[in-house]
Design an enzyme around this catalytic site. Structure first.
Site, short mmCIF file in Angstrom:
data_model
loop_
_atom_site.label_atom_id
_atom_site.label_comp_id
_atom_site.label_asym_id
_atom_site.label_seq_id
_atom_site.Cartn_x
_atom_site.Cartn_y
_atom_site.Cartn_z
N LYS A 19 0.83 -1.21 0.00
CA LYS A 19 0.00 0.00 0.00
C LYS A 19 0.86 1.26 0.00
O LYS A 19 0.65 2.17 -0.80
CB LYS A 19 -0.92 -0.04 1.23
CG LYS A 19 -1.87 1.14 1.34
CD LYS A 19 -3.11 0.79 2.15
CE LYS A 19 -2.90 0.91 3.64
NZ LYS A 19 -2.76 2.31 4.09
N ARG A 24 2.87 5.93 -3.33
CA ARG A 24 4.02 6.76 -3.71
C ARG A 24 4.31 6.66 -5.21
O ARG A 24 4.62 7.65 -5.87
CB ARG A 24 5.25 6.33 -2.89
CG ARG A 24 5.16 6.80 -1.44
CD ARG A 24 6.07 5.95 -0.56
NE ARG A 24 6.23 6.49 0.79
CZ ARG A 24 5.34 6.35 1.77
NH1 ARG A 24 4.21 5.70 1.56
NH2 ARG A 24 5.59 6.87 2.96
N GLY A 90 -4.88 8.30 5.17
CA GLY A 90 -3.94 9.28 5.72
C GLY A 90 -2.77 9.52 4.78
O GLY A 90 -2.28 10.64 4.64
N ARG A 118 -8.42 13.00 12.02
CA ARG A 118 -6.97 12.75 12.19
C ARG A 118 -6.15 14.05 12.13
O ARG A 118 -6.49 14.98 11.42
CB ARG A 118 -6.51 11.71 11.15
CG ARG A 118 -7.19 10.37 11.42
CD ARG A 118 -6.82 9.32 10.43
NE ARG A 118 -5.42 8.93 10.53
CZ ARG A 118 -4.84 8.05 9.73
NH1 ARG A 118 -5.55 7.47 8.77
NH2 ARG A 118 -3.56 7.75 9.89
N ASP A 313 2.16 -0.43 12.18
CA ASP A 313 0.94 -1.00 11.60
C ASP A 313 0.72 -2.46 12.01
O ASP A 313 -0.35 -3.02 11.77
CB ASP A 313 0.98 -0.91 10.06
CG ASP A 313 0.85 0.55 9.60
OD1 ASP A 313 0.36 1.38 10.38
OD2 ASP A 313 1.24 0.84 8.45
N LYS A 340 -4.59 6.65 14.30
CA LYS A 340 -4.65 5.89 13.04
C LYS A 340 -6.10 5.84 12.54
O LYS A 340 -6.92 6.62 12.98
CB LYS A 340 -4.06 4.50 13.27
CG LYS A 340 -2.57 4.53 13.63
CD LYS A 340 -1.73 5.03 12.48
CE LYS A 340 -0.28 5.21 12.87
NZ LYS A 340 0.51 5.82 11.81
N ARG A 344 -6.31 2.91 17.81
CA ARG A 344 -5.97 1.49 17.84
C ARG A 344 -5.62 0.99 19.23
O ARG A 344 -5.73 -0.21 19.50
CB ARG A 344 -4.84 1.18 16.84
CG ARG A 344 -5.35 1.19 15.42
CD ARG A 344 -4.35 0.64 14.41
NE ARG A 344 -4.96 0.67 13.09
CZ ARG A 344 -4.27 0.80 11.95
NH1 ARG A 344 -2.96 0.92 11.98
NH2 ARG A 344 -4.91 0.80 10.80
N ARG A 386 -7.17 -2.95 9.80
CA ARG A 386 -6.15 -3.77 10.50
C ARG A 386 -6.72 -4.40 11.79
O ARG A 386 -6.29 -5.48 12.19
CB ARG A 386 -4.89 -2.97 10.79
CG ARG A 386 -4.23 -2.49 9.50
CD ARG A 386 -2.76 -2.21 9.62
NE ARG A 386 -2.31 -1.39 8.51
CZ ARG A 386 -2.01 -1.87 7.29
NH1 ARG A 386 -2.07 -3.15 7.04
NH2 ARG A 386 -1.64 -1.04 6.33
C1 S3P Z 1 2.47 5.16 6.19
C2 S3P Z 1 3.10 5.58 7.32
C3 S3P Z 1 2.64 5.27 8.67
C4 S3P Z 1 1.69 4.10 8.67
C5 S3P Z 1 0.65 4.21 7.60
C6 S3P Z 1 1.29 4.29 6.22
C7 S3P Z 1 3.01 5.58 4.89
O1 S3P Z 1 1.96 6.41 9.20
O2 S3P Z 1 1.06 3.96 9.92
O3 S3P Z 1 -0.23 3.11 7.63
O4 S3P Z 1 2.63 5.00 3.84
O5 S3P Z 1 3.81 6.52 4.87
P1 S3P Z 1 2.77 7.61 9.93
O6 S3P Z 1 3.76 8.10 8.97
O7 S3P Z 1 1.72 8.65 10.22
O8 S3P Z 1 3.33 7.00 11.18
#
Ligand code: S3P
Length: 426
Positions: A19, A24, A90, A118, A313, A340, A344, A386
């Site tokens: 993911k 990205r 997020g 968030r 995660d 999250k 969580r 999750r």
């Molecule tokens: C992620 C970074 C993490 C992770 C999220 C995916 C990412 O979050 O918990 O599921 O793809 O950069 P944070 O960067 O807020 O810790």
């Protein structure tokens, strides 16, 4: 979804594409100058949110067996026709905001009920230091309103909390400056963005520095997305806590900023091996083999400090492993787990208690003694993929029936989760 005790799990698993890397690759492709072909892109709700936002910004995207994205160059995005919707994601809102902050048009980005709770000041504050004109709602949550600027200013910025989303947001914003942006990380977080962009990184006083040159041209490429290690984690734990299991999980991304939970499980006594380790497109990939004996005897431990971002995660599924291991399982320094897709810490505590565990809750974690037997329960997912998947695995070792209140939320990251699980029980 109803689950009950299984005798063993056996089989070969091809989890979906990663993911974090899929988001990205889509964003970077959109900013490139040409056509990108992406193999094994994750098709799930979160990554579709990213693709829909990019389409709304004028990017041409076509999905057949591979994903095809026609890059617009750094400056080629167009003003969206409507409010951008990041859904539950997020990663979409935080990373895309770094790009939107550098555009010369206004935009607005929001998401679902969970995302609108968030925290966004972690990106708003440094983006403003770069000269971005960005507003969150009064409590620092989405929607984010982003106003057009001619360019951003390069900054040197040390992350206040370890977050790959904040880091990546600032890397993208750094592309829209005419100088060198330096991002400083005290505690390492997943490094896919800097790898994909081929950025210069180095250690200074044991901190990681990431340098981004503004205005750099991003070449179009063919990408391969490894299978998602965080989705694999549910099966790696399942194969470690369900007796007489053997699972082979293929083509898993094994980037060391993501594999902390495997080290944790090995320290607990799990039998996990990696085969076929190779490097594809600057990321480690391998097959993970997990085996369990007749009697499972895992030992519990405390998880705190610098390892937390690496396993962030996987804490829900590690807690399920801890629930049936000997001794005290404790997580501390993980307050960001409350921010999250759901809170969580609360979701883990509530559901472990329902399954018969006496859990102590802390602001930054939780602790409990493992038990011999879990009780089946009605699991509250809080709409969090999750939590649904972690407690589905718990349901396979519990006495009696376990019911997942909203199993459909797994479509955020792993739409085929329950089909894969079913196939391993035959
Ligand atoms: C992620 C970074 C993490 C992770 C999220 C995916 C990412 O979050 O918990 O599921 O793809 O950069 P944070 O960067 O807020 O810790």
């Amino acid at each position: 979804m109803k689950l009950s005790k299984v005798k063993k799990l056996k089989g070969v698993i091809y989890p979906p594409g990663d993911k974090s890397i899929s988001h990205r690759v889509a964003l970077i492709s959109a900013l490139s100058t040409g056509e990108n072909l992406i193999e094994n892109f994750l098709i799930a709700d979160d990554t579709l949110s990213t693709l829909n936002c990019l389409k709304n910004l004028g990017v041409e995207i076509e999905l057949s067996d591979k994903l095809r994205i026609k890059g617009k160059g750094l400056k080629g995005l167009k003003k969206p026709g409507s409010v951008l919707n990041a859904g539950n994601s997020g990663t979409t809102i935080r990373l895309l905001s770094g790009i939107l902050a550098g555009q010369n048009f206004d935009s607005e980005i929001t998401g679902d009920d969970s995302l609108r709770r968030r925290p966004m000041m972690r990106i708003v504050k440094p983006l403003r230091m770069m000269g971005a004109k960005i507003e969150a709602s009064v409590d620092g949550t989405p929607p984010l309103k982003i106003f057009g600027v001619e360019k951003l200013n390069p900054i040197e910025y040390e992350l206040e909390i370890p977050s790959a989303q904040v880091k990546s947001c600032l890397i993208f914003a750094g592309l829209y400056t005419d100088g060198k942006t330096k991002i400083i990380e005290k505690i390492p977080t997943r490094d896919h963005t800097e790898r994909l962009l081929g950025l210069k990184t180095y250690l200074e006083d044991s901190k990681k520095i990431i340098e981004v040159d503004g205005g750099q041209k991003i070449e179009a490429k063919n990408y391969f997305v490894p299978n998602d290690i965080s989705s694999s984690a549910f099966f790696i734990v399942a194969g470690s806590i369900i007796p007489e299991s053997t699972l082979v999980i293929k083509n898993v991304g094994l980037n060391p900023t993501r594999t902390g939970f495997i080290d944790v499980l090995k320290r607990m006594g799990a039998n996990i091996e990696v085969e076929n380790l190779r490097e594809i497109a600057n990321e480690l990939v391998g097959d993970v083999i997990v085996r369990s004996g007749k009697d499972i005897e895992l030992k519990n431990l405390t998880l705190s400090g610098d390892i937390i971002p690496n396993i962030i995660d996987e804490i829900p599924i590690l807690a399920v492993a801890g629930a049936v291991a000997h001794g005290k399982f404790e997580v501390r320094d993980a307050v960001d787990l409350r921010n999250k897709e759901s809170d969580r810490i609360k979701a883990i505590v509530v559901n472990l208690r329902k399954m018969g565990i006496d859990v102590e809750e802390y602001e930054d974690g939780f602790a409990f003694e493992g038990v011999k037997k879990l009780k089946g329960a009605l699991i509250e997912t809080f709409n969090d993929h999750r939590i649904a998947m972690a407690f589905s695995i718990a349901g396979l070792i519990a006495d009696g029936e376990t019911i997942i209140d909203n199993p459909n939320c797994v479509t955020i990251s792993f739409p085929g989760f329950y089909d894969v699980l079913k196939n391993l029980q035959n």
